[in-house]
Design a protein around this motif. Sequence first.
Motif, PDB file in Angstrom:
ATOM      1  N   ASP B  73      50.438  42.576  41.295  1.00 45.81           N
ATOM      2  CA  ASP B  73      49.213  42.258  42.027  1.00 45.81           C
ATOM      3  C   ASP B  73      49.100  43.062  43.311  1.00 45.81           C
ATOM      4  OD1 ASP B  73      47.030  41.194  43.194  1.00 45.81           O
ATOM      5  OD2 ASP B  73      47.577  39.109  42.953  1.00 45.81           O
ATOM      6  N   ALA B 206      33.301  44.409  41.843  1.00 46.37           N
ATOM      7  CA  ALA B 206      34.662  44.035  41.428  1.00 46.37           C
ATOM      8  C   ALA B 206      35.567  45.244  41.572  1.00 46.37           C
ATOM      9  CB  ALA B 206      34.673  43.544  39.990  1.00 46.37           C
ATOM     10  N   TYR B 207      36.890  44.973  41.685  1.00 44.07           N
ATOM     11  CA  TYR B 207      37.849  46.047  41.917  1.00 44.07           C
ATOM     12  C   TYR B 207      38.673  46.309  40.665  1.00 44.07           C
ATOM     13  CZ  TYR B 207      36.867  45.206  46.809  1.00 44.07           C
ATOM     14  OH  TYR B 207      36.243  45.064  48.005  1.00 44.07           O
ATOM     15  N   GLN B 210      41.718  43.885  39.702  1.00 40.34           N
ATOM     16  CA  GLN B 210      41.512  42.678  40.507  1.00 40.34           C
ATOM     17  C   GLN B 210      42.091  41.470  39.788  1.00 40.34           C
ATOM     18  OE1 GLN B 210      37.602  42.146  41.954  1.00 40.34           O
ATOM     19  NE2 GLN B 210      37.893  40.001  42.436  1.00 40.34           N
ATOM     20  N   ASN B 211      42.739  40.605  40.568  1.00 40.02           N
ATOM     21  CA  ASN B 211      43.401  39.453  39.953  1.00 40.02           C
ATOM     22  C   ASN B 211      42.637  38.168  40.286  1.00 40.02           C
ATOM     23  OD1 ASN B 211      45.193  37.726  38.857  1.00 40.02           O
ATOM     24  ND2 ASN B 211      46.905  38.225  40.191  1.00 40.02           N
ATOM     25  N   SER B 213      39.795  36.038  42.879  1.00 38.80           N
ATOM     26  CA  SER B 213      38.545  36.374  43.574  1.00 38.80           C
ATOM     27  C   SER B 213      38.801  36.733  45.034  1.00 38.80           C
ATOM     28  CB  SER B 213      37.590  35.192  43.486  1.00 38.80           C
ATOM     29  OG  SER B 213      38.230  34.050  44.005  1.00 38.80           O
ATOM     30  N   LYS B 214      38.050  37.746  45.508  1.00 43.41           N
ATOM     31  CA  LYS B 214      38.189  38.209  46.891  1.00 43.41           C
ATOM     32  C   LYS B 214      36.960  37.760  47.685  1.00 43.41           C
ATOM     33  CE  LYS B 214      41.891  40.365  45.740  1.00 43.41           C
ATOM     34  NZ  LYS B 214      42.960  39.394  45.718  1.00 43.41           N
ATOM     35  N   SER B 217      33.942  39.470  46.178  1.00 40.59           N
ATOM     36  CA  SER B 217      33.873  39.553  44.726  1.00 40.59           C
ATOM     37  C   SER B 217      34.328  38.233  44.116  1.00 40.59           C
ATOM     38  CB  SER B 217      34.772  40.700  44.251  1.00 40.59           C
ATOM     39  OG  SER B 217      34.982  40.575  42.884  1.00 40.59           O
ATOM     40  N   SER B 220      37.456  36.300  38.897  1.00 41.49           N
ATOM     41  CA  SER B 220      38.871  35.932  38.945  1.00 41.49           C
ATOM     42  C   SER B 220      39.418  35.830  37.533  1.00 41.49           C
ATOM     43  CB  SER B 220      39.019  34.595  39.670  1.00 41.49           C
ATOM     44  OG  SER B 220      40.301  34.094  39.467  1.00 41.49           O
TER      45      SER B 220
END
Lengths: 138, 267
Positions: B73, B206-207, B210-211, B213-214, B217, B220
């Motif tokens: 991660d 989204a990245y 991505q793991n 939620s940020k 964004s 998840s």
Amino acid sequence: MNILVLAFTTTAIVLIVNLVIATYGIFTDRSLLKKVISLFIFSDTLSVFAILIGFRIPKITSFPRQPIYLDIPNTVKDIEEFLARTVDPIPQAFIITAIVINLAVFSFLAGLLLQYYKHFGSLDVHALEEEEVIDEVY
Amino acid sequence: MSAEKIRKSSLIAFVLAIVTLSISIVIVSGGLGILPPKDLRELGRTITANCFNPWNRTLTSFSLNAVSAVIWDYRGIDTIFETAVLFAAIAGLSMLFKDVKGFTLGRVGGLTLIAKKSVKLVILLTTIASISIAVHGHLTPGGGFQGGSVLAVITSLIVVVYSIETIYRSGISLNIIMKIRYTALLIIMIIAIIPVLYGLAIGVHAYFMQNISKDDSPISMPTNFFDTPLGGSIFFFNLAEYIAIATSLSFVVLLFSMRLKELGLED
């Protein structure tokens, strides 16, 4: 001096001695296979050394814990207690990456050594030079 | 050994002894900082505090194992490249041995009946242990790489106790192993770009990799499997890495257990 600090320092110095002996092997041994084995010992010693750097002696206990929760933390206090006891996880994570890359490199090196042996009939470093000298004579 | 070489190697030994002495003095006198430290370093502290932290939902990864959280991660792209290095090395190895003559089925050898029967039990237990190590990589010590290495041990065990013919007779060849490996690597890449594709589909940012939620964004990966933490994409990455590593190491083991004639090294 605390016995744990003494053990830590002794281990670190022993690892450095191991590192230096492996370096000596890489420099002076004539056999390519032994050079590769020395290189393997060198990189493994470095791995152990990096993990040793991640070790710490917590203030509340004499021995630290692994950076893994034994139970799902229910409160923020659980996380704080975990932080007070655990060792640094980052060197361990780096070293697992380094081990995989070492493995890749060494399996490739072993293949190269087999091909070298096929061409020169020996694993001696100077096999290549001797071949060239013979070419010049004839 | 000639006199010049002996002089040269003793010079090297002398220089290395000085290096040992100086580094040891540096460590003992605290030149690398106070070792071992009493507090966690700042970066390690941040990661350990957030690896399982439901009260900080934008930085956590819902993985009980902090090392797995770092690997897949917080520093996931590192691991993607590490897998790429392993891929390149194995590809180079298969290029080096592109003249492999193929396998000649010989007499089935191996050790005695006692060893064979007991190894069957060991193989079963080791397989279960390796799957457990890989599947629980985010909960207990272990992960995809560790599980895969354990599984590759079985390959070498079969080669030693039964014989390499047994593996080929059961229909496993170097080609099939490589195909499984490509599939596993493809799965890793697909898991990494799923958030981006999903974000494009529903029109949010989204990245890559991505793991959880940020801030900017909401996408998840699944955080829980019923009441067990799943660590988002860490679980899926571990499974794919398990297959990739097990097949890579098995490839190396099988290649190096072939006879010289079969490898094309002996006429």
